[in-house]
Design a protein around this motif. Structure first.
Motif, PDB file in Angstrom:
ATOM      1  N   PRO A  37       0.823  -1.209   0.000  1.00 17.51           N
ATOM      2  CA  PRO A  37       0.000   0.000   0.000  1.00 17.51           C
ATOM      3  C   PRO A  37       0.859   1.262   0.000  1.00 17.51           C
ATOM      4  O   PRO A  37       1.965   1.269   0.539  1.00 17.51           O
ATOM      5  N   VAL A  38       0.334   2.315  -0.609  1.00 24.45           N
ATOM      6  CA  VAL A  38       1.050   3.590  -0.664  1.00 24.45           C
ATOM      7  C   VAL A  38       1.186   4.154   0.746  1.00 24.45           C
ATOM      8  O   VAL A  38       2.221   4.660   1.129  1.00 24.45           O
ATOM      9  N   ARG A  39       0.123   4.050   1.514  1.00 28.12           N
ATOM     10  CA  ARG A  39       0.129   4.499   2.909  1.00 28.12           C
ATOM     11  C   ARG A  39      -0.090   3.286   3.800  1.00 28.12           C
ATOM     12  O   ARG A  39      -0.834   2.394   3.445  1.00 28.12           O
ATOM     13  N   PRO A  40       0.545   3.267   4.972  1.00 33.28           N
ATOM     14  CA  PRO A  40       0.379   2.121   5.873  1.00 33.28           C
ATOM     15  C   PRO A  40      -1.073   1.946   6.312  1.00 33.28           C
ATOM     16  O   PRO A  40      -1.800   2.912   6.503  1.00 33.28           O
ATOM     17  N   MET A  41      -1.481   0.697   6.457  1.00 33.56           N
ATOM     18  CA  MET A  41      -2.801   0.371   6.988  1.00 33.56           C
ATOM     19  C   MET A  41      -2.669   0.206   8.496  1.00 33.56           C
ATOM     20  O   MET A  41      -1.605  -0.136   8.992  1.00 33.56           O
ATOM     21  N   SER A  42      -3.755   0.409   9.185  1.00 31.78           N
ATOM     22  CA  SER A  42      -3.746   0.095  10.608  1.00 31.78           C
ATOM     23  C   SER A  42      -3.769  -1.429  10.754  1.00 31.78           C
ATOM     24  O   SER A  42      -4.141  -2.150   9.815  1.00 31.78           O
ATOM     25  N   ASP A  43      -3.388  -1.908  11.905  1.00 33.39           N
ATOM     26  CA  ASP A  43      -3.442  -3.347  12.134  1.00 33.39           C
ATOM     27  C   ASP A  43      -4.873  -3.867  12.002  1.00 33.39           C
ATOM     28  O   ASP A  43      -5.097  -4.965  11.509  1.00 33.39           O
ATOM     29  N   GLN A  44      -5.846  -3.059  12.404  1.00 39.01           N
ATOM     30  CA  GLN A  44      -7.251  -3.468  12.286  1.00 39.01           C
ATOM     31  C   GLN A  44      -7.667  -3.593  10.821  1.00 39.01           C
ATOM     32  O   GLN A  44      -8.335  -4.557  10.443  1.00 39.01           O
ATOM     33  N   GLU A  45      -7.284  -2.623   9.992  1.00 39.50           N
ATOM     34  CA  GLU A  45      -7.603  -2.692   8.565  1.00 39.50           C
ATOM     35  C   GLU A  45      -6.929  -3.901   7.919  1.00 39.50           C
ATOM     36  O   GLU A  45      -7.538  -4.620   7.127  1.00 39.50           O
ATOM     37  N   LEU A  46      -5.678  -4.114   8.270  1.00 37.51           N
ATOM     38  CA  LEU A  46      -4.942  -5.242   7.717  1.00 37.51           C
ATOM     39  C   LEU A  46      -5.564  -6.562   8.159  1.00 37.51           C
ATOM     40  O   LEU A  46      -5.765  -7.468   7.346  1.00 37.51           O
TER      41      LEU A  46
END
Length: 79
Positions: A37-46
Motif C-alpha cells: 500500500p502507498v500508505r500504511p494500513m492500521s493493524d485493524q484494517e490489515l
C-alpha cells in the motif's frame, strides 16, 4: 514499508495454520502481482482484509480482492 515487513505484520496477526494463504501473499509480493500500500494500513484494517482473504480458498481472485483492499485502505487514509 517493505513487503517483508508487511508480511511479518500479517504473520503476527494470525495463527501458524495459515501458511498456504500467507505463502500466496508472499509469492504475490515477489512476483509483483500484489503491491504494498502507498500508505500504511492500521493493524485493524490489515486484519480485516486478511480475514476476508482467508475465508476463501487461495486463488488469483482472492489475491486480487486483497490487493483491492490494500489500495482502498491506502486511498481512504490519504483523505
Amino acid at each position: 514499508m517493505s513487503p517483508a515487513t508487511i508480511l511479518e505484520r500479517i504473520r503476527s496477526l494470525f495463527t501458524p495454520d495459515t501458511s498456504e494463504h500467507l505463502d500466496s501473499i508472499e509469492n504475490a509480493f515477489v512476483e509483483g502481482t500484489l503491491k504494498q500500500p502507498v500508505r500504511p494500513m492500521s493493524d485493524q484494517e490489515l486484519a480485516r482484509a486478511i480475514r476476508e482473504f482467508r475465508s476463501a480458498p487461495v486463488s488469483a481472485w482472492t489475491l486480487a480482492k486483497l490487493s483491492g483492499r490494500l489500495v482502498e485502505a491506502s486511498r481512504s487514509r490519504a483523505n
